[in-house]
Design a protein around this motif. Structure first.
Motif, PDB file in Angstrom:
ATOM      1  N   UNK A  85       0.864  -1.278  -0.111  1.00  0.00           N
ATOM      2  CA  UNK A  85      -0.047  -0.140   0.025  1.00  0.00           C
ATOM      3  C   UNK A  85       0.943   1.278   0.092  1.00  0.00           C
ATOM      4  N   UNK A  86       2.123   1.110   0.160  1.00  0.00           N
ATOM      5  CA  UNK A  86       3.021   2.374   0.251  1.00  0.00           C
ATOM      6  C   UNK A  86       3.767   2.312  -1.220  1.00  0.00           C
ATOM      7  N   UNK A  87       3.767   3.572  -1.767  1.00  0.00           N
ATOM      8  CA  UNK A  87       4.180   4.016  -3.156  1.00  0.00           C
ATOM      9  C   UNK A  87       5.920   3.613  -3.098  1.00  0.00           C
ATOM     10  N   UNK A  88       6.611   3.738  -2.090  1.00  0.00           N
ATOM     11  CA  UNK A  88       8.052   3.612  -2.040  1.00  0.00           C
ATOM     12  C   UNK A  88       8.067   1.992  -2.047  1.00  0.00           C
ATOM     13  N   UNK A  89       7.369   1.404  -1.398  1.00  0.00           N
ATOM     14  CA  UNK A  89       7.668  -0.080  -1.465  1.00  0.00           C
ATOM     15  C   UNK A  89       7.198  -0.609  -2.488  1.00  0.00           C
TER      16      UNK A  89
END
Length: 159
Positions: free
Chosen positions: A28-32
């Motif tokens: 759910x995390x853009x960096x991830x």
């Protein structure tokens, strides 16, 4: 740049959306998601010389992306980190649509990795036969999984 690198670059460019879609279903995390994308591309490159065309290119890419993301998800669950949902960047929809997509995404992320992968492929409008080929089960088994997944999603709360 040699011919292999050019072919690989074209393949990644043509399938970039597919890879990002798989990555998004597992984070759910853009960096991830970006990190996962890079990891998938690395694994694709590592296996590129070994890919013999026994299956469709798209099937092979899905398989590598799903395996990479499932492995990541298992490691992440062991560490049990809390993440923030950033789905608004992906959807340029009205508020009601965005809320419905957030609920669906939240429910899908509660599924086990195999079920999540099957839903993702189904949402991509891939045939049961190809889903089975990617996942390693029969088309009939895909149908049974999807029925059970639908029931499971219906019975989940919005919390």
């Amino acid at each position: 740049m040699d011919d292999n690198q050019k072919l690989f670059s074209v393949m990644v460019q043509q399938n970039k959306t597919t890879i990002f879609t798989v990555c998004y279903m597992f984070s759910k995390d853009q960096e991830e998601v970006n990190d996962l994308f890079q990891e998938v591309v690395i694994r694709l490159w590592q296996g590129f010389d070994k890919y013999k065309g026994d299956s469709k290119e798209r099937t092979w890419i899905y398989r590598v992306a799903l395996n990479t993301c499932i492995s990541f998800d298992r490691k992440k669950r062991r560490h049990n980190k809390k993440q923030v949902y950033t789905g608004d960047e992906l959807f340029g929809c009205n508020e009601r649509d965005t809320q419905q997509k957030e609920i669906l995404h939240k429910r899908i992320t509660q599924l086990c990795p195999l079920d999540r992968a099957i839903v993702l492929l189904w949402l991509e409008d891939i045939s049961y036969e190809e889903i089975g080929s990617i996942i390693g089960i029969t088309a009939k088994n895909v149908s049974v999984h999807l029925y059970r997944i639908r029931e499971q999603l219906k019975n989940m709360s919005n919390d």
